[in-house]
Structure formats: C-alpha cells, structure tokens
Design an enzyme around this catalytic site. Sequence first.
Site, PDB file in Angstrom:
ATOM      1  N   GLU A 117       6.951  14.475  -6.909  1.00 42.35           N
ATOM      2  CA  GLU A 117       7.893  15.001  -5.906  1.00 42.35           C
ATOM      3  C   GLU A 117       9.349  14.664  -6.197  1.00 42.35           C
ATOM      4  O   GLU A 117      10.196  14.702  -5.301  1.00 42.35           O
ATOM      5  CB  GLU A 117       7.522  14.500  -4.502  1.00 42.35           C
ATOM      6  CG  GLU A 117       6.101  14.834  -4.075  1.00 42.35           C
ATOM      7  CD  GLU A 117       5.814  14.465  -2.630  1.00 42.35           C
ATOM      8  OE1 GLU A 117       6.595  14.864  -1.745  1.00 42.35           O
ATOM      9  OE2 GLU A 117       4.809  13.778  -2.391  1.00 42.35           O
ATOM     10  N   ASP A 137       9.594  15.875   4.751  1.00 43.85           N
ATOM     11  CA  ASP A 137       8.200  15.551   5.039  1.00 43.85           C
ATOM     12  C   ASP A 137       7.334  16.757   4.724  1.00 43.85           C
ATOM     13  O   ASP A 137       7.763  17.908   4.882  1.00 43.85           O
ATOM     14  CB  ASP A 137       8.064  15.169   6.517  1.00 43.85           C
ATOM     15  CG  ASP A 137       6.690  14.636   6.846  1.00 43.85           C
ATOM     16  OD1 ASP A 137       5.797  15.471   7.131  1.00 43.85           O
ATOM     17  OD2 ASP A 137       6.482  13.420   6.822  1.00 43.85           O
ATOM     18  N   LYS A 139       5.099  18.007   6.315  1.00 42.29           N
ATOM     19  CA  LYS A 139       4.811  18.820   7.507  1.00 42.29           C
ATOM     20  C   LYS A 139       5.866  19.899   7.746  1.00 42.29           C
ATOM     21  O   LYS A 139       5.662  20.774   8.567  1.00 42.29           O
ATOM     22  CB  LYS A 139       4.705  17.917   8.743  1.00 42.29           C
ATOM     23  CG  LYS A 139       3.491  16.998   8.740  1.00 42.29           C
ATOM     24  CD  LYS A 139       3.364  16.216  10.029  1.00 42.29           C
ATOM     25  CE  LYS A 139       4.341  15.078  10.111  1.00 42.29           C
ATOM     26  NZ  LYS A 139       4.086  14.010   9.107  1.00 42.29           N
ATOM     27  N   PRO A 203       2.617   2.267  12.243  1.00 42.74           N
ATOM     28  CA  PRO A 203       2.864   3.350  11.301  1.00 42.74           C
ATOM     29  C   PRO A 203       1.553   3.905  10.755  1.00 42.74           C
ATOM     30  O   PRO A 203       0.510   3.249  10.835  1.00 42.74           O
ATOM     31  CB  PRO A 203       3.669   2.658  10.193  1.00 42.74           C
ATOM     32  CG  PRO A 203       3.140   1.257  10.203  1.00 42.74           C
ATOM     33  CD  PRO A 203       2.846   0.941  11.655  1.00 42.74           C
ATOM     34  N   SER A 204       1.614   5.088  10.178  1.00 42.51           N
ATOM     35  CA  SER A 204       0.415   5.668   9.578  1.00 42.51           C
ATOM     36  C   SER A 204       0.163   5.102   8.179  1.00 42.51           C
ATOM     37  O   SER A 204      -0.944   5.223   7.655  1.00 42.51           O
ATOM     38  CB  SER A 204       0.533   7.198   9.515  1.00 42.51           C
ATOM     39  OG  SER A 204       1.716   7.576   8.845  1.00 42.51           O
ATOM     40  N   TYR A 205       1.162   4.486   7.559  1.00 39.51           N
ATOM     41  CA  TYR A 205       0.976   3.774   6.294  1.00 39.51           C
ATOM     42  C   TYR A 205       1.958   2.608   6.264  1.00 39.51           C
ATOM     43  O   TYR A 205       3.050   2.671   6.852  1.00 39.51           O
ATOM     44  CB  TYR A 205       1.152   4.684   5.073  1.00 39.51           C
ATOM     45  CG  TYR A 205       2.427   5.499   5.046  1.00 39.51           C
ATOM     46  CD1 TYR A 205       3.557   5.049   4.354  1.00 39.51           C
ATOM     47  CD2 TYR A 205       2.508   6.721   5.699  1.00 39.51           C
ATOM     48  CE1 TYR A 205       4.718   5.788   4.316  1.00 39.51           C
ATOM     49  CE2 TYR A 205       3.669   7.474   5.663  1.00 39.51           C
ATOM     50  CZ  TYR A 205       4.768   7.012   4.979  1.00 39.51           C
ATOM     51  OH  TYR A 205       5.927   7.751   4.946  1.00 39.51           O
ATOM     52  N   HIS A 209       9.213   3.093   6.368  1.00 39.24           N
ATOM     53  CA  HIS A 209       9.791   4.424   6.255  1.00 39.24           C
ATOM     54  C   HIS A 209      10.395   4.823   7.595  1.00 39.24           C
ATOM     55  O   HIS A 209      10.010   4.306   8.650  1.00 39.24           O
ATOM     56  CB  HIS A 209       8.740   5.442   5.811  1.00 39.24           C
ATOM     57  CG  HIS A 209       7.531   5.513   6.689  1.00 39.24           C
ATOM     58  ND1 HIS A 209       6.537   4.552   6.680  1.00 39.24           N
ATOM     59  CD2 HIS A 209       7.147   6.420   7.626  1.00 39.24           C
ATOM     60  CE1 HIS A 209       5.594   4.867   7.558  1.00 39.24           C
ATOM     61  NE2 HIS A 209       5.948   5.990   8.153  1.00 39.24           N
TER      62      HIS A 209
END
Length: 269
Positions: A117, A137, A139, A203-205, A209
């Site tokens: 990326e 992101d 999304k 957080p999701s990870y 961030h």
Amino acid sequence: QITNPSGEGTDAVIILEKTPFREEKVLELLKKHRKLELQMSNDIYSTYHLFPPPELSEIKTTVVYPATEKHLQKYLRQEIHLVRETWEDYRDITLPFIQAQSFSTQWVYNILEKKAEADRILHENPDPRDGFVLLPDFKWNQNQLDDLYLIALVHRRDIKSLRDLTAEHLPLLRNILQEGKEAITKRFGVPGSQLRIYLHYQPSYYHLHVHFTALGYEAPGSWVERAHLLADVIDNLLTDPSYYQKRALTFALRADELLLKRFQEAGRV
C-alpha cells in the site's frame, strides 16, 4: 463459503455496503430513471421503492478470505455489554489477555515498511519516534467526501493503545493532529473543523492509530463509548502526564468476545 481449487470449502466474510449518493448522480437518477413502486401515500407524504440502473446502484464489497473464526464472530449479530475498566482491571485482565492472544499486526508493519500500500500513503512524517503515515482507510472508496475516512499509523511499535499514552507521546500526538489536518485539507479541501479525529478504545488492533473521518459521517465506532477525540487526549495528558494509567475507561464488548469472558470470570461484569 468459497470453494478453493482443491474442492475444499473455506470460510469467507463478504461485507456489502451502499456507497453514499453523489449529488450529480441523484439528479441524474430523478431526471432520467423513474421506475417507482408506490408503497404508501398519506396526505403530503408518500413512500416509494425506486429501482436504479446498475451504473447508479454501486455497492462497496469487502472480502475477508480466508476468514478465521474470529472474523466470522466479529460480523455476526451479538448482544453487547458495557465494561467499565479501571487501571487495575487493565493491568490484571486486559493486558494479560492482549499479551496471550498475540494479535497479528504484520499488515501494519507492511505498510510502515512500504511493502504494501505504499502508493496509497497520503502523508508521512518519517521520524521513528514522533512520526506516522496517513492513508485512506480501506472502508473509504475515495469516490466522494461524504464518508471520508483516513487512518494515521505511528512508526513506533511500542504503543498498543490509549492506555500506553503518557506525556512522553505528546509530540507524536500533536504531529498527527496538526499534520494530518493539513494533509487532508491540502489533498481533499476539507478543513480541520469538519473532521472527527479520534482513537478507539478498545481498538480493533493493538498498534496505535488515529482515525480521521468526515464530521457528518457516522463512521462505525464513532460512538461515545468507543471514540476518544485526539484533541481531548492531548489536553488530558497535559493536565496529568499519566492520565490514562489512572482513570477508568468504558467500552462495549460483544457477548462472544473472550475479553468479556475474562471480565465475567473476574466478577467485573
């Protein structure tokens, strides 16, 4: 399930989301395409089903493949419980859980090391201590600004979440806030006053961030029990350098999440 070349079925998660309407497309839809089915009419109010042509009915499709059991559970409808986590809870329950699970953040490192990326990075501060990269992101399809969504990933790898932040990290947080706003304004013309800039907890990870979303967009996870505005985080650390090692934090957990089970076993829920 998706069948692989060997004929075996492998689980996948497919997420379908209607993208926001763009103004010029709405006008085109209303002027040229009038396939409507009346559903209800009452005085001045009427509701219809409108069937747009394929070129005006785009659906953003996200595929997670192969999907683990954790991925599958994440997207199943579940009961949700609020947890009030003290610092002691974090130390005795949450942190050991995080360490035991060994959540993979290799995909984050791939971005930071330009292995993946790299062409999507909008801005980078290369300082290894107080720097970060900013990129859209996944999304956000970047076709419109209504659902603008970018993520800042810090270069440091020793900050898991909000709980690790102290006054030591203020230069990093200020860089993200200021440079992130400037980069988005320069690239997309959206002023900082129209951005919601926040961290998630939980957080999701577990690699620090920061989320940048359009203020008018109700992004997933932007609700009060999960989102912490970056400007408020900075002010809290200025008031008390160890603010997030002292205060209780509230967050929501799904009924099937292992962390909720840990809190239940400890009698904290």
